[in-house]
Design an enzyme around this catalytic site. Structure first.
Site, PDB file in Angstrom:
ATOM      1  N   LYS A 141     -20.655  24.851 -25.595  1.00  0.00           N
ATOM      2  CA  LYS A 141     -21.883  25.147 -24.864  1.00  0.00           C
ATOM      3  C   LYS A 141     -22.577  23.825 -24.587  1.00  0.00           C
ATOM      4  CE  LYS A 141     -26.268  27.601 -25.029  1.00  0.00           C
ATOM      5  NZ  LYS A 141     -27.129  28.513 -25.778  1.00  0.00           N
ATOM      6  N   LYS A 191     -19.311  27.321 -21.566  1.00  0.00           N
ATOM      7  CA  LYS A 191     -20.581  27.641 -20.906  1.00  0.00           C
ATOM      8  C   LYS A 191     -21.323  26.373 -20.549  1.00  0.00           C
ATOM      9  CE  LYS A 191     -25.005  29.683 -21.933  1.00  0.00           C
ATOM     10  NZ  LYS A 191     -25.913  30.132 -22.920  1.00  0.00           N
TER      11      LYS A 191
HETATM   12  C1  PBG Z   1     -29.760  31.035 -26.193  1.00  0.00           C
HETATM   13  C2  PBG Z   1     -29.029  31.168 -24.919  1.00  0.00           C
HETATM   14  C3  PBG Z   1     -29.234  30.508 -23.692  1.00  0.00           C
HETATM   15  C4  PBG Z   1     -28.345  31.076 -22.781  1.00  0.00           C
HETATM   16  C5  PBG Z   1     -27.607  32.022 -23.478  1.00  0.00           C
HETATM   17  N1  PBG Z   1     -28.021  32.047 -24.787  1.00  0.00           N
HETATM   18  C6  PBG Z   1     -30.248  29.511 -23.282  1.00  0.00           C
HETATM   19  C7  PBG Z   1     -30.253  28.160 -23.856  1.00  0.00           C
HETATM   20  O1  PBG Z   1     -29.365  27.732 -24.583  1.00  0.00           O
HETATM   21  O2  PBG Z   1     -31.257  27.514 -23.582  1.00  0.00           O
HETATM   22  C8  PBG Z   1     -28.247  30.723 -21.327  1.00  0.00           C
HETATM   23  C9  PBG Z   1     -27.697  31.800 -20.472  1.00  0.00           C
HETATM   24  C10 PBG Z   1     -27.953  31.661 -19.022  1.00  0.00           C
HETATM   25  O3  PBG Z   1     -28.469  30.638 -18.520  1.00  0.00           O
HETATM   26  O4  PBG Z   1     -27.623  32.624 -18.312  1.00  0.00           O
HETATM   27  N2  PBG Z   1     -29.476  29.934 -26.956  1.00  0.00           N
END
Ligand code: PBG
Length: 332
Positions: free
Chosen positions: A202, A255
């Site tokens: 991520k 992601k």
């Molecule tokens: C929570 C989380 C996030 C997303 C999914 N889980 C946001 C972040 O890390 O700030 C992003 C999902 C999206 O942008 O559709 N940690």
């Protein structure tokens, strides 16, 4: 020179395969199917509530009862998996709402489970950020995000949501060691059938902007670069992959998706477990904005985007487009 006065003596003509839709369809190497898509949903506390999300046109936040109705329609059209994010009313320093058995996500999981049984796959995001007053994904000491104590809280959250009936708990926090700690806690509590979808690679990304608005989870100070990955790195994703596999992840995620197709391909080649890609909020919002401005055809853009993520190697895709695709019948 006229158009018909010239011919090549060509023994190989790849264009023969592109001659008609029938020819192209016969041997297309990949094809997107609804069964691979997971619709993202935002869950409100209470009852009878639905709110549109300005930054994510076409997506709403719903209370559990309304969510059941929305999911029922999707399910009838072939979207059989959901990923849930909580949008709690109350936040505190430790994000204690995250492991409340009567929190909005736990309630929504129970409601979906009792409405649809095993016809629906329920995934839940496991993270503290919507529940903490500072908006970070772990506990904070001074300006630092601490690792090990945060992992304890995440494992507790995962156990509560597994007990509510989630099929997949999906830690998105990027703390070290959380997959192993969650697996151990689930097993100790008897949830040996609950799967873990790890947000393995991520990246700290500008593509999350609309989500943070939708979930009210923007950090109140600093950014997430001390825990989410640096987008300049590719090898580092392989290290995260090794660790998450070792710790017991059942599925691994990349992601965002579209700017990270190289990482998806790396995972597809190296991972013995299925690979998931998250087509995030900013990617969705860009497609919607382009369509609204008349810059591109929405159907074509959506199918090409998701199709390319699948071609790169994603076995399944979390996306906000799934309901739309099903409603419009865009996948035939
Ligand atoms: C929570 C989380 C996030 C997303 C999914 N889980 C946001 C972040 O890390 O700030 C992003 C999902 C999206 O942008 O559709 N940690």
């Amino acid at each position: 020179m006229s158009a018909d006065s010239f011919s090549l003596d060509l023994p190989r003509r790849p264009r023969r395969w592109r001659r008609s839709e029938r020819m192209r369809g016969l041997a297309a190497e990949t094809g997107l199917e609804l069964r691979r898509l997971v619709q993202g949903h935002f869950v409100l506390p209470g009852e009878g509530r639905s709110e549109e999300i300005a930054t994510l046109p076409g997506v709403s936040r719903h209370s559990a009862d309304r969510l059941v109705s929305a999911v029922e329609l999707d399910l009838a059209r072939g979207v059989a998996a959901v990923m849930l994010f909580g949008v709690p009313e109350n936040k505190d320093d430790l994000g204690s709402g995250a492991h409340d058995q009567n929190g909005e996500v736990a309630q929504a999981v129970r409601a979906l489970r009792s409405a649809f049984g095993d016809d629906l796959l329920v995934m839940v995001d496991v993270c503290l950020c919507p529940y903490t007053s500072h908006g970070h994904c772990g506990f904070v000491a001074g300006e630092e995000i601490v690792n090990d104590e945060s992992v304890g809280a995440l494992a507790r959250m995962a156990e509560v949501l597994a007990a509510a009936g989630a099929d997949f708990v999906c830690p998105s926090d990027m703390m070290d060691g959380r997959i192993g700690a969650i697996r151990e806690r689930l097993d100790d509590a008897g949830h040996t059938s609950t799967s873990i979808l790890a947000y393995t690679a991520k990246y700290a990304s500008a593509f999350y902007g609309p989500f943070r608005d939708a979930a009210g989870s923007a950090p109140s100070f600093g950014d997430r670069r001390s825990y989410q990955m640096d987008w300049r790195n590719r090898r580092e994703a392989m290290r995260e992959l090794e660790l998450d596999l070792d710790e017991g992840a059942d599925m691994v995620m990349v992601k965002p998706a579209l700017a990270y197709l190289d990482i998806i391909r790396d995972f597809a080649e190296a991972s013995p477990v299925p690979v998931c890609a998250y087509n995030v909020s900013g990617e969705y919002a860009l497609v919607k904005a382009a369509a609204r401005e008349g810059l591109a055809d929405e159907r074509a853009l959506t199918l090409e985007t998701l199709g390319a993520i699948h071609r790169a190697g994603a076995d399944c895709i979390i996306t906000y487009h799934a309901s739309d695709l099903a409603r419009q019948g865009w996948l035939g």
